[in-house]
Design a protein around this motif. Structure first.
Motif, PDB file in Angstrom:
ATOM      1  N   ASN A  34       0.826  -1.203   0.000  1.00  0.00           N
ATOM      2  CA  ASN A  34       0.000   0.000   0.000  1.00  0.00           C
ATOM      3  C   ASN A  34       0.861   1.253   0.000  1.00  0.00           C
ATOM      4  OD1 ASN A  34      -2.447  -1.494   0.154  1.00  0.00           O
ATOM      5  ND2 ASN A  34      -2.100  -1.782   2.353  1.00  0.00           N
ATOM      6  N   ARG A  35       0.251   2.372  -0.314  1.00  0.00           N
ATOM      7  CA  ARG A  35       0.971   3.641  -0.311  1.00  0.00           C
ATOM      8  C   ARG A  35       1.273   4.055   1.123  1.00  0.00           C
ATOM      9  NH1 ARG A  35       0.348   5.968  -5.485  1.00  0.00           N
ATOM     10  NH2 ARG A  35      -1.134   4.773  -6.763  1.00  0.00           N
ATOM     11  N   GLY A  36       2.498   4.551   1.352  1.00  0.00           N
ATOM     12  CA  GLY A  36       2.884   4.995   2.679  1.00  0.00           C
ATOM     13  C   GLY A  36       2.897   3.892   3.708  1.00  0.00           C
ATOM     14  N   GLU A  37       3.375   2.719   3.315  1.00  0.00           N
ATOM     15  CA  GLU A  37       3.368   1.545   4.186  1.00  0.00           C
ATOM     16  C   GLU A  37       4.752   0.906   4.229  1.00  0.00           C
ATOM     17  OE1 GLU A  37       0.434  -2.081   4.274  1.00  0.00           O
ATOM     18  OE2 GLU A  37       1.762  -2.364   2.544  1.00  0.00           O
ATOM     19  N   VAL A  38       5.118   0.342   5.387  1.00  0.00           N
ATOM     20  CA  VAL A  38       6.318  -0.478   5.494  1.00  0.00           C
ATOM     21  C   VAL A  38       5.866  -1.931   5.505  1.00  0.00           C
ATOM     22  CG1 VAL A  38       8.390  -1.012   6.808  1.00  0.00           C
ATOM     23  CG2 VAL A  38       7.489   1.320   6.821  1.00  0.00           C
ATOM     24  N   ARG A  39       6.201  -2.653   4.449  1.00  0.00           N
ATOM     25  CA  ARG A  39       5.732  -4.020   4.261  1.00  0.00           C
ATOM     26  C   ARG A  39       6.894  -5.002   4.436  1.00  0.00           C
ATOM     27  NH1 ARG A  39       1.280  -7.198   2.191  1.00  0.00           N
ATOM     28  NH2 ARG A  39       0.221  -5.186   2.351  1.00  0.00           N
ATOM     29  N   ALA A  40       6.762  -5.928   5.376  1.00  0.00           N
ATOM     30  CA  ALA A  40       7.757  -6.984   5.547  1.00  0.00           C
ATOM     31  C   ALA A  40       7.512  -8.079   4.516  1.00  0.00           C
ATOM     32  CB  ALA A  40       7.672  -7.566   6.953  1.00  0.00           C
ATOM     33  N   LEU A  41       8.591  -8.603   3.961  1.00  0.00           N
ATOM     34  CA  LEU A  41       8.527  -9.741   3.044  1.00  0.00           C
ATOM     35  C   LEU A  41       9.460 -10.798   3.607  1.00  0.00           C
ATOM     36  CD1 LEU A  41       7.605 -11.046   0.377  1.00  0.00           C
ATOM     37  CD2 LEU A  41       9.551  -9.927  -0.746  1.00  0.00           C
ATOM     38  N   SER A 195       6.189  10.367   4.823  1.00  0.00           N
ATOM     39  CA  SER A 195       6.165  11.268   3.664  1.00  0.00           C
ATOM     40  C   SER A 195       5.447  10.666   2.461  1.00  0.00           C
ATOM     41  CB  SER A 195       7.599  11.657   3.270  1.00  0.00           C
ATOM     42  OG  SER A 195       8.309  10.525   2.780  1.00  0.00           O
ATOM     43  N   GLY A 196       4.908   9.439   2.639  1.00  0.00           N
ATOM     44  CA  GLY A 196       4.141   8.805   1.570  1.00  0.00           C
ATOM     45  C   GLY A 196       4.902   7.781   0.763  1.00  0.00           C
ATOM     46  N   VAL A 197       6.199   7.589   1.058  1.00  0.00           N
ATOM     47  CA  VAL A 197       7.000   6.590   0.337  1.00  0.00           C
ATOM     48  C   VAL A 197       6.764   5.215   0.973  1.00  0.00           C
ATOM     49  CG1 VAL A 197       9.339   5.850  -0.264  1.00  0.00           C
ATOM     50  CG2 VAL A 197       8.749   8.290  -0.276  1.00  0.00           C
ATOM     51  N   SER A 198       6.593   4.203   0.147  1.00  0.00           N
ATOM     52  CA  SER A 198       6.410   2.833   0.639  1.00  0.00           C
ATOM     53  C   SER A 198       7.763   2.135   0.731  1.00  0.00           C
ATOM     54  CB  SER A 198       5.476   2.050  -0.282  1.00  0.00           C
ATOM     55  OG  SER A 198       4.210   2.669  -0.344  1.00  0.00           O
ATOM     56  N   VAL A 199       7.873   1.215   1.689  1.00  0.00           N
ATOM     57  CA  VAL A 199       9.123   0.488   1.904  1.00  0.00           C
ATOM     58  C   VAL A 199       8.826  -1.002   1.996  1.00  0.00           C
ATOM     59  CG1 VAL A 199      11.100   0.129   3.431  1.00  0.00           C
ATOM     60  CG2 VAL A 199      10.184   2.441   3.121  1.00  0.00           C
ATOM     61  N   VAL A 200       9.569  -1.802   1.240  1.00  0.00           N
ATOM     62  CA  VAL A 200       9.551  -3.260   1.393  1.00  0.00           C
ATOM     63  C   VAL A 200      10.787  -3.631   2.203  1.00  0.00           C
ATOM     64  CG1 VAL A 200       9.716  -5.494   0.231  1.00  0.00           C
ATOM     65  CG2 VAL A 200       8.301  -3.681  -0.740  1.00  0.00           C
ATOM     66  N   PHE A 201      10.570  -4.278   3.334  1.00  0.00           N
ATOM     67  CA  PHE A 201      11.647  -4.568   4.278  1.00  0.00           C
ATOM     68  C   PHE A 201      11.817  -6.082   4.388  1.00  0.00           C
ATOM     69  CE2 PHE A 201      13.470  -5.058   8.555  1.00  0.00           C
ATOM     70  CZ  PHE A 201      14.467  -4.093   8.539  1.00  0.00           C
ATOM     71  N   VAL A 202      12.959  -6.582   3.888  1.00  0.00           N
ATOM     72  CA  VAL A 202      13.261  -8.009   3.946  1.00  0.00           C
ATOM     73  C   VAL A 202      14.273  -8.236   5.059  1.00  0.00           C
ATOM     74  CG1 VAL A 202      14.103 -10.031   2.683  1.00  0.00           C
ATOM     75  CG2 VAL A 202      12.880  -8.218   1.463  1.00  0.00           C
ATOM     76  N   SER A 203      13.908  -9.026   6.053  1.00  0.00           N
ATOM     77  CA  SER A 203      14.810  -9.295   7.166  1.00  0.00           C
ATOM     78  C   SER A 203      14.424 -10.620   7.803  1.00  0.00           C
ATOM     79  CB  SER A 203      14.741  -8.178   8.214  1.00  0.00           C
ATOM     80  OG  SER A 203      15.559  -8.485   9.334  1.00  0.00           O
ATOM     81  N   HIS A 204      15.436 -11.288   8.370  1.00  0.00           N
ATOM     82  CA  HIS A 204      15.175 -12.527   9.097  1.00  0.00           C
ATOM     83  C   HIS A 204      15.251 -12.311  10.600  1.00  0.00           C
ATOM     84  CE1 HIS A 204      16.661 -14.006   5.096  1.00  0.00           C
ATOM     85  NE2 HIS A 204      15.480 -14.564   5.203  1.00  0.00           N
ATOM     86  N   ARG A 205      15.401 -11.073  11.015  1.00  0.00           N
ATOM     87  CA  ARG A 205      15.412 -10.745  12.432  1.00  0.00           C
ATOM     88  C   ARG A 205      14.004 -10.308  12.825  1.00  0.00           C
ATOM     89  NH1 ARG A 205      21.128  -7.302  12.453  1.00  0.00           N
ATOM     90  NH2 ARG A 205      22.446  -9.065  11.844  1.00  0.00           N
ATOM     91  N   LEU A 206      13.307 -11.194  13.504  1.00  0.00           N
ATOM     92  CA  LEU A 206      11.889 -10.983  13.762  1.00  0.00           C
ATOM     93  C   LEU A 206      11.627  -9.723  14.570  1.00  0.00           C
ATOM     94  CD1 LEU A 206      10.641 -14.609  14.440  1.00  0.00           C
ATOM     95  CD2 LEU A 206      10.952 -13.410  12.275  1.00  0.00           C
ATOM     96  N   ASP A 207      12.501  -9.414  15.535  1.00  0.00           N
ATOM     97  CA  ASP A 207      12.294  -8.212  16.340  1.00  0.00           C
ATOM     98  C   ASP A 207      12.275  -6.962  15.466  1.00  0.00           C
ATOM     99  OD1 ASP A 207      12.117  -9.675  18.645  1.00  0.00           O
ATOM    100  OD2 ASP A 207      14.226  -9.416  19.198  1.00  0.00           O
ATOM    101  N   GLU A 208      13.080  -6.962  14.407  1.00  0.00           N
ATOM    102  CA  GLU A 208      13.108  -5.812  13.504  1.00  0.00           C
ATOM    103  C   GLU A 208      11.779  -5.646  12.780  1.00  0.00           C
ATOM    104  OE1 GLU A 208      17.887  -5.809  12.429  1.00  0.00           O
ATOM    105  OE2 GLU A 208      16.431  -6.285  10.874  1.00  0.00           O
ATOM    106  N   LEU A 209      11.171  -6.749  12.402  1.00  0.00           N
ATOM    107  CA  LEU A 209       9.896  -6.677  11.688  1.00  0.00           C
ATOM    108  C   LEU A 209       8.840  -6.011  12.559  1.00  0.00           C
ATOM    109  CD1 LEU A 209       9.735 -10.255  10.102  1.00  0.00           C
ATOM    110  CD2 LEU A 209      10.828  -8.210   9.201  1.00  0.00           C
ATOM    111  N   TYR A 210       8.780  -6.433  13.815  1.00  0.00           N
ATOM    112  CA  TYR A 210       7.770  -5.871  14.713  1.00  0.00           C
ATOM    113  C   TYR A 210       8.090  -4.416  15.076  1.00  0.00           C
ATOM    114  CZ  TYR A 210       5.576 -10.421  15.277  1.00  0.00           C
ATOM    115  OH  TYR A 210       4.911 -11.602  15.042  1.00  0.00           O
TER     116      TYR A 210
END
Length: 513
Positions: A34-41, A195-210
């Motif tokens: 989505n727009r303006g969202e940090v999405r974990a993959l 600011s409305g920019v979306s981010v896809v965040f790939v990480s295997h550190r679960l604490d970072e995702l939360y």
């Protein structure tokens, strides 16, 4: 009054298919941001995360499916086209030019000009401003190779942010960053989202995702298996969905067995000194024992590993194998004494990307497979097939280039490289860095199994949870010195952190009890 419908996602990938040599990497995968969202993959290595990103950014062409970005169908034919289209990608391995300056790397391919000439004053000023926003303050006119891996990673992030992208993809961006730098990066991510920019965040550190993500997409075996708000899914569910089975089962499989504490050390080092990196390090590993080596960046962990393997010669100190003093001039000397070493940066110092799985796996064994300059291919193939099956390496064939494998499977090949030598000691520097939870469990279980069979293991990890779960003893280093040694019930994240922060104070506390 008409209720407004929800706005369509910024990115919508549906029914994505991709195969390599007939092996499916993606099977009807879907992914929305989505727009303006940090999405974990997230997903295990080999789940399809990297392939999905590479399809989106034009590295690979999909075999089927549709991609809609910012309201229009897209099919980028190159990463550069994706950048121009508003997608910036930051990969786990820094993909920059080490001999160029920091400024040149940030503006490579889109240099600022004035009157037809390169405008260095403007570019240097903009580079300093971009890095200052990441709380990095360095001489941007110096070559990138002169700086730490963390600074190089921040430079890659600064380059991506300079594109004014609508979507920023971060693939394991924290793997080389210190705690302070991770905190700064998370602040940057939140500012981008606000600011409305979306981010896809790939990480295997679960604490970072939360800590930083709004929603999570989970992949397994090339398919999308779940899409949830981070607040609606527990860590237990997250891991269970990634690996496709009950987490309790995995924990039971990885449970520790007692080691033979009375066994004589396979290797013992005392008083190791190396410049400012090592200032009197002592460490010993016995047969059947996993010794964890803990410490912050710069504590001397990797330097200790390199000395034990003969990659670096200490200024002073002694190394003994089976109680016999040795001096390894080169790694070959250590290999002859039954020592194997998996380095921290498997991409640079471990694998040879252009070579096949077969060639990489038997690299150290080649002298034993060669007669009169000719490799015994039949024997080589038998060994490779045995270890592919034994360790569970996922490949289409032994001749598949190792660069095409997931990080977890590349790490398994490196382990197999030494296991086929029948070693007595394995020195593992961050063996699970940058790989997913499922692959970590598999590798940790394998390491425990090897230790149970009598192999000594020196296990270096920045993840304290790994040390607590796997090590029989933990040696803590700080500023190139031993500051604590924890055993059995003493081993906990709190005590390791206290030792790293306060040094010998934790030993005094234990001694008083």
């Amino acid at each position: 009054m008409t209720q407004s419908s929800p706005s369509p996602p910024l990115l919508d990938m549906r029914g994505i298919r991709k195969s390599f040599l007939g092996v499916p990497a993606l099977a009807e995968a879907s992914f929305q941001v989505n727009r303006g969202e940090v999405r974990a993959l997230i997903g295990q290595n080999g789940a399809g995360k990297s392939t999905l990103i590479k399809v989106l950014t034009g590295v690979y062409k999909a075999d089927g499916g549709t991609v809609t970005f910012d309201g229009r169908p897209v099919a980028f034919d190159s990463p550069h086209a994706a950048q121009l289209g508003g997608i910036a990608t930051i990969y786990q391995e820094v993909n920059l030019v080490p001999y160029r300056t920091v400024t040149e790397n940030i503006f490579l391919g889109r240099e600022r000009r004035r009157f037809g000439l390169l405008d260095w004053r403007r570019m240097n000023a903009e580079a300093r401003e971009l890095l200052a926003g990441l709380d990095v303050h360095v001489d941007v006119t110096r070559p990138l190779r002169e700086f730490s891996i963390a600074t190089q990673q921040m430079t890659a992030i600064a380059r991506a942010l300079s594109f004014d992208a609508k979507l920023v993809i971060m693939d394991e961006p924290t793997s080389s960053l210190a705690e302070h730098e991770v905190s700064v990066l998370f602040d940057v991510i939140r500012r981008l989202r606000d600011s409305g920019v979306s981010v896809v965040f790939v990480s295997h550190r679960l604490d970072e995702l939360y800590a930083v993500c709004d929603r999570v997409t989970i992949m397994r075996d090339g398919r999308t298996v779940d899409d949830r708000a981070m607040a609606d899914i527990s860590k237990y569910e997250l891991v269970s969905k990634m690996i496709g089975r009950d987490l309790a089962e995995v924990r039971r499989a990885a449970s520790r067995a007692p080691h033979q504490a009375e066994a004589a050390p396979v290797i013992e080092a005392s008083g190791l000194e190396l410049g400012q990196a090592l200032r009197g390090v002592d460490v010993a590993v016995r047969s059947g024992e996993i010794v964890g080596l803990a410490g912050l960046l710069g504590s001397g962990r990797s330097e200790t590993a390199r000395v034990l393997f003969g990659a670096d010669a200490p200024d002073s100190g002694e190394v003994r194998v089976d109680a016999e003093p040795v001096r390894f001039a080169v790694p070959r000397d250590a290999i002859r004494r039954g020592i194997g070493f998996s380095p921290e940066d498997r991409k640079v110092e471990g694998i040879i990307p252009q070579m096949s799985v077969r060639e990489n796996l038997t690299l150290a064994l080649l002298p034993r497979l060669t007669k009169a300059g000719i490799v015994d291919r039949r024997r080589q193939q038998q060994i490779v097939e045995r270890f592919i099956e034994r360790i569970g390496i996922k490949v289409s064939s032994a001749d598949q280039p190792i660069r095409e494998l997931s990080g977890g499977n590349q790490q398994k090949v490196l382990l197999a490289r030494w296991l086929c030598m029948n070693p007595r000691l394995l020195v593992l520097d961050e063996p699970t860095r940058g790989i997913d939870v499922g692959a970590k469990q598999e590798i940790q279980s394998l390491i425990r199994e090897l230790a149970d069979d009598g192999l000594g293991v020196l296990f270096i990890s920045s993840e304290l949870e790994e040390l607590v779960e796997n090590a029989d003893r933990v040696v803590v280093l700080r500023d190139g010195r031993n500051v604590a040694e924890l055993r059995g019930d003493q081993i906990s994240e709190e005590r390791i952190m206290a030792a790293m922060a306060h040094g010998a104070a934790v030993e005094a506390e234990d001694g008083a009890r």
